[in-house]
Write a protein that holds these residues in place. Structure first.
Motif, PDB file in Angstrom:
ATOM      1  N   TRP A  23       0.860  -1.116   0.021  1.00  0.00           N
ATOM      2  CA  TRP A  23      -0.163  -0.109   0.093  1.00  0.00           C
ATOM      3  C   TRP A  23       0.882   1.176   0.003  1.00  0.00           C
ATOM      4  O   TRP A  23       2.177   1.398   0.424  1.00  0.00           O
ATOM      5  CB  TRP A  23      -0.812   0.110   1.337  1.00  0.00           C
ATOM      6  N   THR A 105      -6.813  -1.245  -5.299  1.00  0.00           N
ATOM      7  CA  THR A 105      -7.863  -0.567  -4.698  1.00  0.00           C
ATOM      8  C   THR A 105      -7.586   1.054  -4.322  1.00  0.00           C
ATOM      9  O   THR A 105      -6.149   0.991  -3.711  1.00  0.00           O
ATOM     10  CB  THR A 105      -8.059  -0.996  -2.838  1.00  0.00           C
TER      11      THR A 105
ATOM     12  N   SER B 202      -7.017  -5.824   5.167  1.00  0.00           N
ATOM     13  CA  SER B 202      -6.855  -4.345   5.011  1.00  0.00           C
ATOM     14  C   SER B 202      -5.701  -3.769   5.857  1.00  0.00           C
ATOM     15  O   SER B 202      -5.376  -2.733   5.442  1.00  0.00           O
ATOM     16  CB  SER B 202      -8.141  -3.879   5.313  1.00  0.00           C
ATOM     17  N   HIS B 374     -13.154  -7.401  -3.283  1.00  0.00           N
ATOM     18  CA  HIS B 374     -12.454  -6.397  -2.618  1.00  0.00           C
ATOM     19  C   HIS B 374     -12.785  -5.053  -3.188  1.00  0.00           C
ATOM     20  O   HIS B 374     -12.294  -4.013  -2.412  1.00  0.00           O
ATOM     21  CB  HIS B 374     -11.053  -6.567  -2.582  1.00  0.00           C
ATOM     22  N   PHE B 399     -13.382  -1.136   5.711  1.00  0.00           N
ATOM     23  CA  PHE B 399     -12.215  -1.757   5.631  1.00  0.00           C
ATOM     24  C   PHE B 399     -11.890  -1.610   3.946  1.00  0.00           C
ATOM     25  O   PHE B 399     -10.793  -1.705   3.640  1.00  0.00           O
ATOM     26  CB  PHE B 399     -12.287  -3.183   5.722  1.00  0.00           C
ATOM     27  N   PHE B 400     -12.707  -1.481   3.149  1.00  0.00           N
ATOM     28  CA  PHE B 400     -12.764  -1.632   1.593  1.00  0.00           C
ATOM     29  C   PHE B 400     -12.563  -0.259   1.248  1.00  0.00           C
ATOM     30  O   PHE B 400     -11.641  -0.019   0.185  1.00  0.00           O
ATOM     31  CB  PHE B 400     -13.599  -2.455   1.062  1.00  0.00           C
ATOM     32  N   VAL B 404      -7.789  -2.118   0.361  1.00  0.00           N
ATOM     33  CA  VAL B 404      -7.427  -3.642   0.682  1.00  0.00           C
ATOM     34  C   VAL B 404      -6.979  -4.344  -0.491  1.00  0.00           C
ATOM     35  O   VAL B 404      -7.328  -3.983  -1.792  1.00  0.00           O
ATOM     36  CB  VAL B 404      -8.998  -4.195   1.060  1.00  0.00           C
TER      37      VAL B 404
END
Lengths: 442, 442
Positions: A23, A105, B202, B374, B399-400, B404
């Motif tokens: 991330w 994401t 996450s 996700h 969380f998403f 994630v």
């Protein structure tokens, strides 16, 4: 799965093509070059993308430049590029020159918590809080700690049990008991596996262990209490006294601290500024009455009417032990019967004292252990003396009527050990998702 | 501790003085000689005590003869005596000629259960039932099985988590949910760690595992269901599809079955007449629709209106796989979206199917696994389609929103695996203390 490399393993690789996933921690989106710090569960690395210009020197909106410009903190991405070792790069002496970047994401561009957020606020956003390398390390340590305990138990022929958390009645006392709607009746959440681990002794299992949840409807808000916590339990048969339980307890902690120090000692030093110390055996043992006398001589009179210690007394006796013996642990032994449960065995010839102990680590209690009373007549008498109705204990008392060996064991709070090992001020820091009187989420 | 020897270790010792501890299985109190079969957690041994007579040939009431005469079945004793190897002794070719016998607990002379007692009756007296060597072996196998799983996980850098069992709302569905009185509000017992293990992804934990209790207020009385059971969970990030989850699942089961076979294979053969088979990789995979077609071609049409399989269909497809591939396991894959939870990822290009599987072992489902959705927008749509209110899922959906990675995992019932491994007919046989709609004790 793609040929993903963990970031911690990059520095050992030669320069060349790699793929990493993680991330986005930071983005520096400059005109001529873009920098991204990417983190995964193992570490962080700098990604670099020199921007392309046209013949007139105008920057071109190509890929991955455009995607990088869109990145928010916390977005998860997979990138490919050329790994390059370069001593000038502060972050580990390596960087990756980007070829491709795939956004898995895109996080919403908001950072609800920062480094200086309150603990409670961080708990609200625990899944973001846990992205911090310190928090990540805590749970790697938890993993190592537990595995070392279990390896010791398995190597020594202990049986692993999962005792039920749903009970028909209280396991310890009717106070602090959670009630569950159970079809047409009520059930209660186990406050400890106490009765069921003793049952294993009656069942002839010899030695058992369990790591599992325990529940206390405790309305207090201290840094050491939770309504749900992970309890580490072990119980053994054919002991002579609580001394055998303490010997087991020492062996387990030495095994676990040895493993944690070996695997994480350097990181703990770096991130927590704490030196993990493997305790030496035997741990100091001090009868509780003597411990109270010692702290009194050192200027602190425990302000209690009963025979118990208090948290301040525990801190003081621990400080004394640390100074006198250089030890972070101390067993306080031989607690008065008046402040111990009915099932603790009492001294032969002195019913006022029990074959029991508390284990203090860095000034705070982490565990209670004892030899259990296995003689049914004595057990019934002790229950009555505590004001308990033997009829309500029938299921438990049956274990003893049909035969049981001499036995004892302990229960230890996992979070307390981790908190004290890492010099944290609250078990909330070392619990994946803390549960307290006013906290059930996330 | 005394110099107690485990009975299984006696035969390797030379003749000479020994001390053993255990419980009395049988007593033959004859005039000239007394025999006791003593059992501990590791095995059984014959004790022998030739009685002493006076000059007139009258037997003397001395020790340990008098104590032996008083022994009831189930009493716990510690004895010392002379170990003697003697091929004529049926029980292991050894016996101990008694010197001393100390009664630790004299059991009440009652045997509430016998070999032919009903399962329910045996559950009532589970602590006595567990003294049976078969029952004891089950929990040694459980220990070995779990430790092999955990060793695999730890060796592969998974993080062990203890997710909370107390939740503010449902983890899966609002049906089969146990309600807890929680101070001034209500809490619910976790039906699975589903949301919290996804939270770990996450949080950037990468790979996690948990072995812990899960609770279902399921009123059914089948041999495969319990209101509380031990759930084995694992969840991994950065997968391409459920194929990666199945590959992990296979590796774990191969590691665990290998360990069980190595450590207990011979005993399982002796006590259960079962050959533990280490499954070969890859396990067969059959898309569910194809599996239904196969059992139909073999004469069984699944009597369901939806797209699901039924237990009889699972038995039949397992029989087909066993015959065709010689394999005890089969992954049924690509379940219809209509019968899977909202968080299962659907096929790219065919929203009617999911990236999911059930694992069938010896004809019964032991696990469900899947890649998780996700992408927040897709996830919200799928929740709505299932009639769920996204507002009630806010904590989970957050969380998403904050990023994630692609991820997936599985949950597996420990008791089901043990039941099917040992060819038992009910999970009650392999659960330490079973919990069902009408059973909360012992």
């Amino acid at each position: 799965m793609n040929a993903r490399v963990l970031i911690k393993n990059l520095s050992a690789l030669d320069d060349g093509p790699v793929s990493v996933s993680g991330w986005v921690e930071t983005v520096r989106d400059q005109k001529k070059v873009q920098f991204v710090v990417l983190r995964d569960e193992s570490g962080a690395v700098q990604l670099v993308n020199p921007r392309n210009s046209d013949a007139d020197g105008v920057v071109i909106a190509d890929e991955p430049a455009t995607s990088i410009s869109s990145l928010s903190q916390g977005s998860f991405v997979t990138v490919t590029g050329q790994l390059k070792h370069d001593e000038r790069v502060k972050l580990g002496g390596i960087e990756i020159k980007l070829a491709t970047l795939e956004i898995v994401t895109l996080a919403i561009p908001e950072t609800p918590i920062a480094a200086d957020s309150s603990l409670d606020k961080r708990m609200d956003w625990r899944f973001l809080d846990l992205r911090n390398p310190k928090q990540n390390l805590i749970f790697r340590i938890q993993t190592t700690f537990e595995h070392a305990l279990r390896t010791y138990w398995v190597d020594n022929d202990f049986i692993e049990l999962h005792t039920p958390k749903l009970m028909a009645s209280a396991s310890e006392s009717s106070a602090e008991l959670f009630e569950v709607e159970y079809f047409d009746t009520k059930a209660y959440l186990a406050q400890s596996p106490q009765f069921f681990k003793q049952m294993a002794q009656s069942a002839g299992f010899g030695k058992m262990f369990e790591v599992g949840p325990a529940f206390r409807a405790d309305p207090s808000f201290t840094s050491r209490h939770a309504t749900e916590f992970t309890s580490i339990d072990s119980e053994i048969s054919w002991i002579d006294s609580h001394e055998d339980v303490m010997a087991l307890h020492e062996d387990l902690l030495v095994a676990a601290f040895t493993a944690v120090k070996a695997k994480h000692g350097d990181e703990v030093k770096t991130l927590f500024d704490v030196e993990v110390t493997v305790p030496s055996k035997p741990f100091p043992r001090i009868p509780l009455a003597e411990a109270k006398e010692i702290v009194k001589q050192h200027g602190y009179e425990v302000p209690r009417d009963d025979d118990d210690m208090d948290p301040e007394g525990e801190r003081r006796i621990a400080a004394y032990v640390k100074e006198t013996y250089g030890h972070e642990f101390v067993f306080l032994t031989d607690y008065a019967s008046s402040i111990r449960p009915f099932y603790h065995m009492r001294h032969e010839g002195d019913a006022g004292l029990t074959n029991s102990y508390d284990l203090i680590f860095n000034g705070t209690e982490i565990s209670t252990g004892a030899q259990r009373e296995h003689r049914i007549d004595v057990l019934v008498e002790q229950a009555k003396e505590k004001g308990l109705d033997p009829e309500e204990l029938e299921t438990y008392l049956d274990f003893f009527r049909y035969g049981v060996p001499a036995h004892g064991g302990f229960g230890m709070g996992l979070a307390r050990v981790l908190m004290l090992m890492l010099h944290q001020t609250s078990i909330r820091e070392v619990t994946y998702l803390f549960r307290g009187p006013t906290r059930l989420e996330p």
